[in-house]
Motif scaffolding. Structure first.
Motif, PDB file in Angstrom:
ATOM      1  N   ALA A 199       0.852  -1.195   0.000  1.00  0.00           N
ATOM      2  CA  ALA A 199       0.000   0.000   0.000  1.00  0.00           C
ATOM      3  C   ALA A 199       0.878   1.231   0.000  1.00  0.00           C
ATOM      4  O   ALA A 199       2.065   1.177   0.354  1.00  0.00           O
ATOM      5  CB  ALA A 199      -0.922   0.008   1.225  1.00  0.00           C
ATOM      6  N   LYS A 200       0.307   2.356  -0.417  1.00  0.00           N
ATOM      7  CA  LYS A 200       0.980   3.652  -0.345  1.00  0.00           C
ATOM      8  C   LYS A 200       0.066   4.610   0.409  1.00  0.00           C
ATOM      9  O   LYS A 200      -1.121   4.701   0.113  1.00  0.00           O
ATOM     10  CB  LYS A 200       1.276   4.182  -1.745  1.00  0.00           C
ATOM     11  N   ILE A 201       0.633   5.302   1.388  1.00  0.00           N
ATOM     12  CA  ILE A 201      -0.134   6.226   2.215  1.00  0.00           C
ATOM     13  C   ILE A 201       0.649   7.518   2.399  1.00  0.00           C
ATOM     14  O   ILE A 201       1.891   7.512   2.401  1.00  0.00           O
ATOM     15  CB  ILE A 201      -0.446   5.588   3.598  1.00  0.00           C
ATOM     16  N   ILE A 202      -0.059   8.624   2.517  1.00  0.00           N
ATOM     17  CA  ILE A 202       0.557   9.897   2.874  1.00  0.00           C
ATOM     18  C   ILE A 202       0.296  10.138   4.349  1.00  0.00           C
ATOM     19  O   ILE A 202      -0.853  10.151   4.797  1.00  0.00           O
ATOM     20  CB  ILE A 202      -0.002  11.037   2.010  1.00  0.00           C
ATOM     21  N   ASP A 203       1.356  10.334   5.105  1.00  0.00           N
ATOM     22  CA  ASP A 203       1.222  10.480   6.550  1.00  0.00           C
ATOM     23  C   ASP A 203       1.078  11.943   6.949  1.00  0.00           C
ATOM     24  O   ASP A 203       0.983  12.837   6.095  1.00  0.00           O
ATOM     25  CB  ASP A 203       2.393   9.799   7.274  1.00  0.00           C
ATOM     26  N   ILE A 204       1.067  12.194   8.238  1.00  0.00           N
ATOM     27  CA  ILE A 204       0.818  13.524   8.770  1.00  0.00           C
ATOM     28  C   ILE A 204       1.900  14.521   8.359  1.00  0.00           C
ATOM     29  O   ILE A 204       1.672  15.730   8.307  1.00  0.00           O
ATOM     30  CB  ILE A 204       0.703  13.468  10.324  1.00  0.00           C
ATOM     31  N   LYS A 205       3.073  14.022   8.008  1.00  0.00           N
ATOM     32  CA  LYS A 205       4.173  14.884   7.577  1.00  0.00           C
ATOM     33  C   LYS A 205       4.185  15.099   6.066  1.00  0.00           C
ATOM     34  O   LYS A 205       5.085  15.758   5.545  1.00  0.00           O
ATOM     35  CB  LYS A 205       5.511  14.292   8.038  1.00  0.00           C
ATOM     36  N   GLY A 206       3.213  14.515   5.385  1.00  0.00           N
ATOM     37  CA  GLY A 206       3.151  14.666   3.935  1.00  0.00           C
ATOM     38  C   GLY A 206       4.056  13.720   3.184  1.00  0.00           C
ATOM     39  O   GLY A 206       4.265  13.874   1.974  1.00  0.00           O
ATOM     40  N   ARG A 207       4.602  12.717   3.863  1.00  0.00           N
ATOM     41  CA  ARG A 207       5.482  11.750   3.220  1.00  0.00           C
ATOM     42  C   ARG A 207       4.675  10.638   2.550  1.00  0.00           C
ATOM     43  O   ARG A 207       3.655  10.209   3.079  1.00  0.00           O
ATOM     44  CB  ARG A 207       6.436  11.130   4.233  1.00  0.00           C
ATOM     45  N   ILE A 208       5.158  10.161   1.415  1.00  0.00           N
ATOM     46  CA  ILE A 208       4.561   8.999   0.758  1.00  0.00           C
ATOM     47  C   ILE A 208       5.306   7.759   1.225  1.00  0.00           C
ATOM     48  O   ILE A 208       6.524   7.636   1.022  1.00  0.00           O
ATOM     49  CB  ILE A 208       4.626   9.114  -0.777  1.00  0.00           C
ATOM     50  N   LEU A 209       4.569   6.850   1.862  1.00  0.00           N
ATOM     51  CA  LEU A 209       5.173   5.649   2.437  1.00  0.00           C
ATOM     52  C   LEU A 209       4.578   4.396   1.810  1.00  0.00           C
ATOM     53  O   LEU A 209       3.355   4.271   1.702  1.00  0.00           O
ATOM     54  CB  LEU A 209       4.930   5.611   3.950  1.00  0.00           C
ATOM     55  N   ASP A 210       5.441   3.469   1.398  1.00  0.00           N
ATOM     56  CA  ASP A 210       4.955   2.153   0.983  1.00  0.00           C
ATOM     57  C   ASP A 210       5.096   1.201   2.166  1.00  0.00           C
ATOM     58  O   ASP A 210       5.440   1.620   3.278  1.00  0.00           O
ATOM     59  CB  ASP A 210       5.690   1.649  -0.255  1.00  0.00           C
ATOM     60  N   ARG A 211       4.827  -0.072   1.927  1.00  0.00           N
ATOM     61  CA  ARG A 211       4.831  -1.043   3.037  1.00  0.00           C
ATOM     62  C   ARG A 211       6.166  -1.069   3.770  1.00  0.00           C
ATOM     63  O   ARG A 211       6.211  -1.065   5.004  1.00  0.00           O
ATOM     64  CB  ARG A 211       4.486  -2.434   2.504  1.00  0.00           C
ATOM     65  N   LYS A 212       7.257  -1.053   3.004  1.00  0.00           N
ATOM     66  CA  LYS A 212       8.573  -1.108   3.621  1.00  0.00           C
ATOM     67  C   LYS A 212       8.833   0.131   4.460  1.00  0.00           C
ATOM     68  O   LYS A 212       9.342   0.053   5.582  1.00  0.00           O
ATOM     69  CB  LYS A 212       9.644  -1.268   2.546  1.00  0.00           C
ATOM     70  N   ALA A 213       8.453   1.296   3.927  1.00  0.00           N
ATOM     71  CA  ALA A 213       8.734   2.546   4.627  1.00  0.00           C
ATOM     72  C   ALA A 213       7.826   2.761   5.827  1.00  0.00           C
ATOM     73  O   ALA A 213       8.253   3.322   6.843  1.00  0.00           O
ATOM     74  CB  ALA A 213       8.602   3.724   3.652  1.00  0.00           C
ATOM     75  N   MET A 214       6.565   2.336   5.720  1.00  0.00           N
ATOM     76  CA  MET A 214       5.626   2.564   6.823  1.00  0.00           C
ATOM     77  C   MET A 214       5.796   1.566   7.955  1.00  0.00           C
ATOM     78  O   MET A 214       5.430   1.839   9.101  1.00  0.00           O
ATOM     79  CB  MET A 214       4.183   2.528   6.314  1.00  0.00           C
ATOM     80  N   GLY A 215       6.325   0.382   7.646  1.00  0.00           N
ATOM     81  CA  GLY A 215       6.482  -0.645   8.663  1.00  0.00           C
ATOM     82  C   GLY A 215       5.259  -1.540   8.765  1.00  0.00           C
ATOM     83  O   GLY A 215       4.158  -1.176   8.338  1.00  0.00           O
ATOM     84  N   GLU A 216       5.445  -2.696   9.342  1.00  0.00           N
ATOM     85  CA  GLU A 216       4.391  -3.712   9.361  1.00  0.00           C
ATOM     86  C   GLU A 216       3.215  -3.344  10.269  1.00  0.00           C
ATOM     87  O   GLU A 216       2.088  -3.760  10.023  1.00  0.00           O
ATOM     88  CB  GLU A 216       4.968  -5.069   9.774  1.00  0.00           C
ATOM     89  N   ASP A 217       3.456  -2.559  11.320  1.00  0.00           N
ATOM     90  CA  ASP A 217       2.342  -2.203  12.204  1.00  0.00           C
ATOM     91  C   ASP A 217       1.320  -1.320  11.494  1.00  0.00           C
ATOM     92  O   ASP A 217       0.108  -1.546  11.584  1.00  0.00           O
ATOM     93  CB  ASP A 217       2.859  -1.488  13.459  1.00  0.00           C
ATOM     94  N   LEU A 218       1.792  -0.304  10.785  1.00  0.00           N
ATOM     95  CA  LEU A 218       0.859   0.558  10.053  1.00  0.00           C
ATOM     96  C   LEU A 218       0.231  -0.202   8.882  1.00  0.00           C
ATOM     97  O   LEU A 218      -0.972  -0.043   8.626  1.00  0.00           O
ATOM     98  CB  LEU A 218       1.574   1.820   9.558  1.00  0.00           C
ATOM     99  N   PHE A 219       1.008  -1.022   8.200  1.00  0.00           N
ATOM    100  CA  PHE A 219       0.442  -1.817   7.100  1.00  0.00           C
ATOM    101  C   PHE A 219      -0.653  -2.742   7.630  1.00  0.00           C
ATOM    102  O   PHE A 219      -1.695  -2.921   6.996  1.00  0.00           O
ATOM    103  CB  PHE A 219       1.542  -2.626   6.411  1.00  0.00           C
ATOM    104  N   TRP A 220      -0.447  -3.303   8.802  1.00  0.00           N
ATOM    105  CA  TRP A 220      -1.465  -4.134   9.450  1.00  0.00           C
ATOM    106  C   TRP A 220      -2.732  -3.311   9.704  1.00  0.00           C
ATOM    107  O   TRP A 220      -3.843  -3.758   9.420  1.00  0.00           O
ATOM    108  CB  TRP A 220      -0.900  -4.675  10.766  1.00  0.00           C
ATOM    109  N   ALA A 221      -2.568  -2.104  10.214  1.00  0.00           N
ATOM    110  CA  ALA A 221      -3.723  -1.260  10.556  1.00  0.00           C
ATOM    111  C   ALA A 221      -4.518  -0.858   9.318  1.00  0.00           C
ATOM    112  O   ALA A 221      -5.753  -0.722   9.384  1.00  0.00           O
ATOM    113  CB  ALA A 221      -3.260  -0.016  11.304  1.00  0.00           C
ATOM    114  N   LEU A 222      -3.838  -0.647   8.196  1.00  0.00           N
ATOM    115  CA  LEU A 222      -4.518  -0.210   6.974  1.00  0.00           C
ATOM    116  C   LEU A 222      -5.370  -1.310   6.359  1.00  0.00           C
ATOM    117  O   LEU A 222      -6.174  -1.048   5.470  1.00  0.00           O
ATOM    118  CB  LEU A 222      -3.494   0.256   5.929  1.00  0.00           C
ATOM    119  N   ARG A 223      -5.208  -2.530   6.823  1.00  0.00           N
ATOM    120  CA  ARG A 223      -6.010  -3.639   6.320  1.00  0.00           C
ATOM    121  C   ARG A 223      -7.094  -3.986   7.353  1.00  0.00           C
ATOM    122  O   ARG A 223      -6.936  -4.871   8.166  1.00  0.00           O
ATOM    123  CB  ARG A 223      -5.120  -4.856   6.029  1.00  0.00           C
ATOM    124  N   GLY A 224      -8.160  -3.185   7.318  1.00  0.00           N
ATOM    125  CA  GLY A 224      -9.295  -3.451   8.181  1.00  0.00           C
ATOM    126  C   GLY A 224      -9.510  -2.444   9.283  1.00  0.00           C
ATOM    127  O   GLY A 224     -10.555  -2.438   9.925  1.00  0.00           O
TER     128      GLY A 224
END
Length: 527
Positions: A199-224
């Motif tokens: 997944a790709k998400i823009i965080d509160i700092k305006g950064r574009i993060l993919d799964r590797k950059a966001m980490g597994e905890d946030l990737f887990w949260a984005l699924r459900g």
């Protein structure tokens, strides 16, 4: 207290009256962001813009929230590229306004496009690209795409691939997948999120993060867990699933005067336990026949196989249904998507129709059934449905792949132990206040009546069937406790882990809505 309320009202009025200056301030901020282009002025609609109303209304899917009294956003922002989303997040935070995120607008409570505080809408409908890699059997899908577009683009590339997601083609990918996403292939392949690999998400700092950059905890949260609590989901990478060249569907109806009670009772034992390739949905609806009230039981099916094997299977497992081959229709998977959406068959391009500015008056609620309902209780349900007059129930079976995935695997917790997800459903055709009171009262009464039969401690609910009746967060000092009220119903034991993720990625709670994940108590501040 009265003085505080008056001052609050005056501040709110001044904020809304100053929408012109807000627009100018926001636009000035946008133009000074990195990668800014000359396009930024064309993507922001203030209330003074001639196109504001049409842009706002285009993706309002619940007509209850399309009246003159409905709170309107100061600005609607319609990004054309990822940098526009980055700038919108940064500038919304800088000017201090709530940012609502909308993809398809099917949020049942309008959470993505209404608010009682001054707010902006970030509408993702222009970000709808779908890039399919058949060699890898995967696809990157932007949040503003709709399910119908996804199904059609897969079909263009392959007649033996599909994706397990919803049966309504105008639902937006962003909200559908971030909340779990289920459809008529979930017993075979699980939920949509069980087939998301990046997944790709823009965080509160305006950064574009993919799964590797966001980490597994946030990737887990984005699924459900609902992506809008953590940032702006830009896109999901999904894995495609194999589908046979021929699938089978049928729709069989029975009234109480026939053998509807026997069908409904036996259905509860068969649907969650049968062949994983078979999904059977049951609808229970009060109807009038021959000027008399009765209840209609409808069974709708998708079977990943041919009619002969389906008739043979249900002849053994579900003889009460009396299924015949002539009740069945064999077709391609893409035609089954059309059939389930009541769009006919034979013209897949129909799935590309976004049906803009189309909305029904509606209210929805949800439950989970963990034990079959006895026949005597079914008879009480029939009586209640007829007394209420319009509200219906939809039973969606679990089992199969849903029983195999641990509830901690993703943020969506409702797995093994559930026989069905129940949707309560009522629609009406007029913006009459008394009608709305009547029908919303009906659905709440039925929900209350069903209490003895459904899950307990907590009485669970499905995030994508948003229901403000089960709790509202006002983003004040008590926001964690308010969030826990609905949070444990949507997420069960996963709620506390979601709170920890939220506290790390958005401690100031910029990304909040009436049912978002709150940060831990004492962390951050109210914006």
């Amino acid at each position: 207290m009265l003085l505080l309320l008056l001052l609050s009202f005056l501040n709110l009025s001044c904020s809304w009256a100053a929408s012109g200056s807000v627009y100018e301030t926001f636009l000035h901020c946008l133009t000074h962001q990195p990668n800014s282009t000359n396009q930024v002025s064309s993507i922001v609609y203030s209330q003074k813009n001639a196109s504001y109303t049409s842009v706002l209304r285009a993706y309002i899917r619940n007509a209850r929230f399309n009246s003159s009294a409905t709170p309107k956003p100061l600005l609607v922002i319609t990004p054309l590229q990822e940098s526009h989303v980055q700038a919108a997040v940064i500038c919304s935070k800088q000017v201090g306004y709530q940012l609502k995120i909308r993809s398809g607008g099917h949020d049942f409570e309008g959470i993505s496009y209404i608010s009682e505080t001054p707010f902006f809408i970030l509408d993702m409908f222009n970000l709808r690209s779908i890039n399919i890699d058949m060699k890898e059997e995967s696809a990157w899908v932007e949040a503003g795409a709709i399910l119908g577009e996804l199904y059609y683009r897969i079909w263009e590339k392959s007649k033996v691939h599909g994706f397990p997601a919803g049966v309504c083609p105008t639902v937006g990918v962003g909200g559908h997948l971030s909340g779990g996403g289920y459809g008529n292939m979930m017993r075979r392949f699980g939920l949509s999120i069980d087939n998301v690999v990046d997944a790709k998400i823009i965080d509160i700092k305006g950064r574009i993060l993919d799964r590797k950059a966001m980490g597994e905890d946030l990737f887990w949260a984005l699924r459900g867990g609902g992506g809008a609590s953590f940032g702006v989901v830009l896109s999901y990478k999904i894995k495609l699933v194999p589908v046979p060249e021929t699938v089978t569907v049928f729709r069989v109806e029975r009234l109480l005067e026939e053998n509807a009670t026997d069908v409904a009772y036996k259905f509860q034992f068969v649907a969650p336990k049968t062949d994983n390739n078979l999904f059977m949905r049951m609808l229970l609806q009060p109807v009038i026949r021959n000027k008399k009230q009765t209840v209609r039981v409808t069974i709708m099916t998708l079977y990943l196989g041919g009619a002969d094997s389906l008739v043979s299977l249900l002849g053994k497992e579900f003889p009460q249904l009396g299924l015949r081959k002539e009740d069945c229709r064999e077709m391609s998977w893409i035609d089954s998507a059309l059939w389930w959406a009541s769009l006919g068959v034979g013209n897949p391009k129909t799935l590309l129709d976004r049906n803009l500015d189309s909305a029904k008056f509606l209210k929805r609620k949800s439950d989970y059934l963990q034990k079959p309902i006895p026949k005597r209780s079914l008879n009480l349900i029939w009586k209640t449905l007829m007394e209420l007059g319009k509200t219906g129930l939809v039973f969606n079976p679990y089992g199969g792949r849903m029983d195999e995935i641990p509830e901690s695997e993703t943020a969506f917790p409702h797995r093994a132990g559930n026989l069905f997800k129940i949707q309560y459903s009522v629609n009406w055709d007029s913006p009459d206040i008394e009608l709305e009171k009547n029908y919303t009262s009906q659905i709440r009464s039925l929900h209350s009546f069903m209490t003895p039969f459904v899950s307990k401690n907590p009485r669970s609910a499905y995030l994508n069937y948003r229901d403000l009746d089960i709790g509202i967060n006002h983003n004040g000092e008590n926001r964690y406790n308010e969030g826990r009220v609905y949070g444990v119903k949507y997420f069960n034991e996963n709620f506390d882990r979601l709170v920890k993720v939220k506290t790390i990625v958005d401690p100031e709670n910029f990304f909040w809505n009436e049912q978002s994940i709150p940060p831990q108590p004492g962390r951050g501040r109210r914006l």
